[in-house]
Write a protein that holds these residues in place. Structure first.
Motif, mmCIF file in Angstrom:
data_model
loop_
_atom_site.group_PDB
_atom_site.id
_atom_site.type_symbol
_atom_site.label_atom_id
_atom_site.label_comp_id
_atom_site.label_asym_id
_atom_site.label_seq_id
_atom_site.Cartn_x
_atom_site.Cartn_y
_atom_site.Cartn_z
ATOM 1 N N HIS A 154 0.849 -1.197 0.000
ATOM 2 C CA HIS A 154 0.000 0.000 0.000
ATOM 3 C C HIS A 154 0.882 1.244 0.000
ATOM 4 C CE1 HIS A 154 -3.563 -2.388 1.170
ATOM 5 N NE2 HIS A 154 -2.716 -3.044 1.961
ATOM 6 N N THR A 155 0.361 2.322 -0.557
ATOM 7 C CA THR A 155 0.926 3.645 -0.335
ATOM 8 C C THR A 155 -0.100 4.418 0.475
ATOM 9 O OG1 THR A 155 2.188 3.604 -2.401
ATOM 10 C CG2 THR A 155 1.810 5.757 -1.391
ATOM 11 N N LEU A 156 0.164 4.597 1.745
ATOM 12 C CA LEU A 156 -0.797 5.219 2.648
ATOM 13 C C LEU A 156 -0.807 6.724 2.480
ATOM 14 C CD1 LEU A 156 -0.116 3.314 6.002
ATOM 15 C CD2 LEU A 156 -1.640 2.662 4.123
ATOM 16 N N ASP A 157 -2.010 7.319 2.344
ATOM 17 C CA ASP A 157 -2.113 8.772 2.406
ATOM 18 C C ASP A 157 -2.155 9.187 3.873
ATOM 19 O OD1 ASP A 157 -4.726 8.312 3.331
ATOM 20 O OD2 ASP A 157 -5.674 8.819 1.410
ATOM 21 N N GLY A 158 -2.299 10.480 4.128
ATOM 22 C CA GLY A 158 -2.238 10.969 5.493
ATOM 23 C C GLY A 158 -3.310 10.386 6.394
ATOM 24 N N GLU A 159 -4.546 10.297 5.880
ATOM 25 C CA GLU A 159 -5.636 9.761 6.692
ATOM 26 C C GLU A 159 -5.406 8.291 7.028
ATOM 27 O OE1 GLU A 159 -10.542 9.434 6.660
ATOM 28 O OE2 GLU A 159 -9.459 10.062 4.856
ATOM 29 N N GLN A 160 -4.944 7.528 6.046
ATOM 30 C CA GLN A 160 -4.672 6.107 6.294
ATOM 31 C C GLN A 160 -3.502 5.914 7.254
ATOM 32 O OE1 GLN A 160 -4.172 5.196 2.088
ATOM 33 N NE2 GLN A 160 -5.938 3.815 2.156
ATOM 34 N N ALA A 161 -2.472 6.740 7.101
ATOM 35 C CA ALA A 161 -1.315 6.638 7.994
ATOM 36 C C ALA A 161 -1.714 6.937 9.427
ATOM 37 C CB ALA A 161 -0.208 7.589 7.532
ATOM 38 N N LEU A 162 -2.539 7.973 9.600
ATOM 39 C CA LEU A 162 -3.011 8.307 10.941
ATOM 40 C C LEU A 162 -3.854 7.173 11.497
ATOM 41 C CD1 LEU A 162 -3.135 10.418 13.172
ATOM 42 C CD2 LEU A 162 -5.103 11.438 12.019
ATOM 43 N N GLY A 163 -4.685 6.570 10.638
ATOM 44 C CA GLY A 163 -5.473 5.426 11.082
ATOM 45 C C GLY A 163 -4.607 4.264 11.514
ATOM 46 N N LEU A 164 -3.514 4.022 10.787
ATOM 47 C CA LEU A 164 -2.635 2.907 11.122
ATOM 48 C C LEU A 164 -1.969 3.093 12.477
ATOM 49 C CD1 LEU A 164 -1.301 0.235 10.171
ATOM 50 C CD2 LEU A 164 0.582 1.643 9.308
ATOM 51 N N VAL A 165 -1.481 4.287 12.756
ATOM 52 C CA VAL A 165 -0.773 4.486 14.024
ATOM 53 C C VAL A 165 -1.738 4.636 15.194
ATOM 54 C CG1 VAL A 165 1.242 5.487 12.889
ATOM 55 C CG2 VAL A 165 -0.552 7.010 13.748
ATOM 56 N N ARG A 166 -3.047 4.742 14.897
ATOM 57 C CA ARG A 166 -4.034 4.825 15.966
ATOM 58 C C ARG A 166 -4.754 3.507 16.215
ATOM 59 N NH1 ARG A 166 -7.912 9.623 14.257
ATOM 60 N NH2 ARG A 166 -8.997 8.957 16.125
ATOM 61 N N THR A 167 -4.769 2.602 15.213
ATOM 62 C CA THR A 167 -5.607 1.415 15.336
ATOM 63 C C THR A 167 -5.149 0.489 16.451
ATOM 64 O OG1 THR A 167 -6.633 -0.416 14.124
ATOM 65 C CG2 THR A 167 -4.313 0.010 13.646
ATOM 66 N N ARG A 168 -6.109 -0.086 17.160
ATOM 67 C CA ARG A 168 -5.782 -1.080 18.170
ATOM 68 C C ARG A 168 -6.660 -2.316 18.018
ATOM 69 N NH1 ARG A 168 -5.570 1.118 23.288
ATOM 70 N NH2 ARG A 168 -6.049 -0.863 24.266
ATOM 71 N N HIS A 169 -7.885 -2.143 17.495
ATOM 72 C CA HIS A 169 -8.804 -3.275 17.405
ATOM 73 C C HIS A 169 -8.794 -3.923 16.029
ATOM 74 C CE1 HIS A 169 -10.221 -2.182 21.326
ATOM 75 N NE2 HIS A 169 -10.554 -0.979 20.915
ATOM 76 N N GLY A 170 -8.085 -3.322 15.073
ATOM 77 C CA GLY A 170 -8.113 -3.854 13.715
ATOM 78 C C GLY A 170 -7.110 -4.954 13.458
ATOM 79 N N VAL A 171 -6.248 -5.235 14.417
ATOM 80 C CA VAL A 171 -5.192 -6.217 14.177
ATOM 81 C C VAL A 171 -4.677 -6.753 15.509
ATOM 82 C CG1 VAL A 171 -3.365 -4.479 14.184
ATOM 83 C CG2 VAL A 171 -3.034 -6.612 12.923
ATOM 84 N N GLY A 172 -4.179 -7.966 15.497
ATOM 85 C CA GLY A 172 -3.576 -8.531 16.702
ATOM 86 C C GLY A 172 -4.588 -8.759 17.809
ATOM 87 N N ASP A 173 -4.163 -8.603 19.056
ATOM 88 C CA ASP A 173 -5.016 -8.879 20.202
ATOM 89 C C ASP A 173 -5.809 -7.670 20.657
ATOM 90 O OD1 ASP A 173 -3.055 -7.308 21.288
ATOM 91 O OD2 ASP A 173 -2.266 -8.809 22.673
ATOM 92 N N GLY A 174 -5.764 -6.591 19.881
ATOM 93 C CA GLY A 174 -6.519 -5.400 20.247
ATOM 94 C C GLY A 174 -5.877 -4.578 21.346
ATOM 95 N N SER A 175 -4.630 -4.859 21.661
ATOM 96 C CA SER A 175 -3.974 -4.146 22.762
ATOM 97 C C SER A 175 -3.227 -2.921 22.262
ATOM 98 C CB SER A 175 -2.968 -5.072 23.467
ATOM 99 O OG SER A 175 -1.835 -5.292 22.643
ATOM 100 N N ASP A 176 -2.949 -2.010 23.186
ATOM 101 C CA ASP A 176 -2.128 -0.860 22.816
ATOM 102 C C ASP A 176 -0.679 -1.277 22.616
ATOM 103 O OD1 ASP A 176 -2.069 2.046 22.368
ATOM 104 O OD2 ASP A 176 -0.587 1.962 23.969
ATOM 105 N N LEU A 177 -0.290 -2.394 23.203
ATOM 106 C CA LEU A 177 1.065 -2.893 22.975
ATOM 107 C C LEU A 177 1.236 -3.259 21.506
ATOM 108 C CD1 LEU A 177 1.558 -5.165 26.115
ATOM 109 C CD2 LEU A 177 1.824 -2.701 25.871
ATOM 110 N N GLY A 178 0.201 -3.847 20.914
ATOM 111 C CA GLY A 178 0.231 -4.148 19.488
ATOM 112 C C GLY A 178 0.261 -2.891 18.654
ATOM 113 N N ARG A 179 -0.473 -1.882 19.086
ATOM 114 C CA ARG A 179 -0.462 -0.616 18.354
ATOM 115 C C ARG A 179 0.941 -0.013 18.336
ATOM 116 N NH1 ARG A 179 -4.884 3.798 19.403
ATOM 117 N NH2 ARG A 179 -4.561 3.210 21.564
ATOM 118 N N ILE A 180 1.645 -0.103 19.428
ATOM 119 C CA ILE A 180 3.011 0.412 19.457
ATOM 120 C C ILE A 180 3.875 -0.325 18.439
ATOM 121 C CG2 ILE A 180 5.110 0.544 20.861
ATOM 122 C CD1 ILE A 180 3.379 1.299 23.222
#
Length: 379
Positions: free
Chosen positions: A232-258
């Motif tokens: 993917h080539t992320l635009d600004g909105e998608q990039a912000l979504g990626l660094v904020r997401t916690r429930h979209g991937v992994g165990d839903g933890s903030d540790l995964g978000r980091i």
């Protein structure tokens, strides 16, 4: 060169880290429920863009200078701070902030009264010689002892025990955030750089996006992110979504978000170095304008000249010369949405940086971690 390792922690106000409960040493606290958002970007990336655009003169020079907001950390904190280590290394506290005022309102997060909070914090340690760096992410939902501190307006705030880490910023702003990190680490912060939501999004758009590859689908309506597995080539909105997401991937933890945030930083670094900015003066100035509008710095970096000097000492650091870890924590056995500092391992991290040494692998082994380590890589 520091070796890579990857552990990860959490957030105040959000549901926090969601994961199986584990026993941990330390104080037990009840959960807090308010939802919070976060973002991050590294100090040397923001400053590196500034240095590319900071060569103008006259009107452009003064315009860029006028963009930069600064906080006099030294004046606010006085002399009650760790001793500055004169070994050629530097320590920079990088915060991502949100607010519901101005252009950040549409992005969510922040507080209803328009005040800001920091939901992402990293200590960037630049080693002697400025050829490599270590980045320590501090989880937002870590329960800490917040010291008494005086904010930039001269108001003194009482100490507090067993509170969320990012309460330092929401209580007393940048000065209290720096004071808390210095109290936790025993290391003096040489510089402070803060980046806000809207500035982060526009910065990515001005760069033409950031290339990443995902190994699985990511779908999180809360962060407005829907990515299929693949490049993917992320635009600004998608990039912000990626660094904020916690429930979209992994165990839903903030540790995964980091873990996602750390992977994105490396991709962003690679993008900045590969797009040939020096061939386009117009693009340079556009990026410089965006970057200087997006950041708040300590008073030692309050002018374009200061930032140029600072950034020129960091531009030799590539993503391959950067180690990223999360401050060692364990889940709070009283509340799986909170984490506690693993004091013995935490000491190994800060002692290593204080002595300008590589963080030992033993410092992060057996600590709490997310499950998103290999989901995102540079595209």
């Amino acid at each position: 060169m520091p070796a890579e390792s990857t552990p990860e922690p959490g957030i105040p106000g959000e549901p926090g880290t969601s994961a199986p409960r584990h026993r941990a040493k330390g104080r037990r606290r009840k959960a807090r429920s308010k939802r919070r958002k976060g973002l991050l970007i590294t100090a040397w990336v923001a400053a590196g863009i500034v240095v590319l655009g900071g060569t103008g003169a006259g009107y452009l020079y003064f315009k860029l200078n006028g963009n930069i907001k600064s906080v006099d950390i030294n004046q606010a904190l006085g002399t009650d701070r760790p001793t500055k280590v004169d070994n050629g290394s530097e320590n920079i506290l990088v915060l991502g902030s949100d607010t519901r005022s101005g252009s950040n309102e549409k992005l969510g997060g922040g507080t209803d009264d328009g005040s800001a909070r920091s939901d992402t914090a990293m200590v960037v340690h630049v080693y002697e010689g400025h050829k490599s760096a270590s980045v320590v992410s501090i989880p937002r939902d870590t329960l800490v002892e917040r010291p008494s501190c005086t904010d930039a307006g001269g108001v003194t705030h009482d100490a507090a025990s067993g509170v969320m880490f990012n309460s330092a910023y929401s209580t007393g702003g940048a000065a209290c955030a720096v004071k808390t990190v210095e109290s936790m680490s025993g290391i003096r912060m040489d510089h402070y750089i803060e980046v806000d939501f809207s500035g982060f999004e526009k910065l990515i758009d001005d760069l033409g996006g950031v290339k990443i590859t995902t190994t699985q689908d990511i779908n999180d309506p809360d962060s407005h992110l829907n990515l299929k597995a693949g490049p993917h080539t992320l635009d600004g909105e998608q990039a912000l979504g990626l660094v904020r997401t916690r429930h979209g991937v992994g165990d839903g933890s903030d540790l995964g978000r980091i873990q996602l945030q750390q992977a994105f930083i490396k991709a962003l670094m690679n993008q900045v170095k590969s797009i040939g900015l020096l061939t386009s003066p117009t693009k340079l100035l556009e990026l410089a304008d965006t970057a200087t509008n997006a950041i708040t710095t300590d008073s030692d970096l309050k002018s374009v000249n200061d930032l140029v000097s600072f950034a020129s000492g960091l531009k030799g650091i590539s993503s391959s010369k950067m180690t990223m870890v999360t401050m060692p924590v364990q889940y709070d056995s009283a509340n799986a949405n909170r984490v506690l500092v693993d004091e013995a391992k935490d000491k190994l991290v800060w002692d290593a940086l204080r002595n300008d040494q590589v963080i030992p692998k033993s410092a992060t082994e057996g600590t709490a971690t997310g499950t998103a380590k290999d989901v995102v890589s540079a595209g």
